[in-house]
Design a protein around this motif. Structure first.
Motif, short mmCIF file in Angstrom:
data_model
loop_
_atom_site.label_atom_id
_atom_site.label_comp_id
_atom_site.label_asym_id
_atom_site.label_seq_id
_atom_site.Cartn_x
_atom_site.Cartn_y
_atom_site.Cartn_z
N PHE A 188 4.20 5.52 -5.70
CA PHE A 188 4.19 5.56 -7.16
C PHE A 188 3.16 6.56 -7.67
CE2 PHE A 188 6.05 1.11 -7.13
CZ PHE A 188 7.27 1.50 -7.62
N LYS A 189 1.98 6.55 -7.05
CA LYS A 189 0.93 7.49 -7.48
C LYS A 189 1.33 8.93 -7.18
CE LYS A 189 -3.07 4.46 -7.40
NZ LYS A 189 -4.39 4.23 -6.84
N LYS A 190 1.95 9.15 -6.05
CA LYS A 190 2.37 10.48 -5.65
C LYS A 190 3.43 11.03 -6.61
CE LYS A 190 5.05 11.22 -2.05
NZ LYS A 190 5.58 11.22 -0.70
N ASN A 191 4.36 10.20 -7.00
CA ASN A 191 5.44 10.62 -7.90
C ASN A 191 4.95 10.79 -9.33
OD1 ASN A 191 7.38 10.69 -5.88
ND2 ASN A 191 7.93 8.56 -6.16
N LYS A 192 3.81 10.19 -9.65
CA LYS A 192 3.25 10.30 -10.99
C LYS A 192 2.72 11.70 -11.27
CE LYS A 192 -0.18 8.10 -13.92
NZ LYS A 192 -1.28 7.16 -13.96
N SER A 193 2.24 12.36 -10.22
CA SER A 193 1.63 13.69 -10.39
C SER A 193 2.64 14.76 -10.66
CB SER A 193 0.85 14.11 -9.15
OG SER A 193 0.21 13.07 -8.53
N ILE A 223 0.84 -1.20 0.00
CA ILE A 223 0.00 0.00 0.00
C ILE A 223 0.88 1.25 0.00
CG2 ILE A 223 -1.63 1.34 1.41
CD1 ILE A 223 -2.89 -1.45 2.16
N LYS A 224 1.94 1.24 0.79
CA LYS A 224 2.86 2.38 0.82
C LYS A 224 3.56 2.57 -0.53
CE LYS A 224 3.73 2.29 5.77
NZ LYS A 224 4.67 1.95 6.84
#
Length: 97
Positions: free
Chosen positions: A92-97, A86-87
């Motif tokens: 990965f989602k945070k760095n995608k933005s 989950i972390k």
């Protein structure tokens, strides 16, 4: 683009390195039935669809083409392993933005 149930089913089966015979045995069906599904000649019942989703670890919506996102099944992992995944996903989602 038209959704192709048979293609998706074949793709999932091949990703699991399973033969039509192996899938048929797991679901208590014939190889001809699985072949019929993959060639869009036959349509699975709701019960069979549910068992296919469980076998291939995907939601029924994915099998039916309503959902194109893949899922990560974390069942069977320890709570600690689940927290790590989950972390990682969050990062990965945070760095995608």
């Amino acid at each position: 683009m038209v959704f192709d149930f048979g293609y998706r089913l074949r793709e999932l089966r091949e990703q699991k390195n399973m033969t039509q015979v192996q899938v048929a045995k797991r679901l208590n069906l014939s190889k001809a039935t699985i072949s019929g599904y993959e060639n869009n000649i036959k349509t699975p019942s709701l019960e069979v669809l549910k068992h296919l989703a469980i076998l291939f670890e995907v939601p029924t919506d994915y099998l039916l083409g309503f959902e194109n996102r893949k899922m990560l099944i974390i069942e069977g992992l320890t709570e600690h392993q689940q927290e790590i995944l989950i972390k990682l996903i969050y990062e990965f989602k945070k760095n995608k933005s």
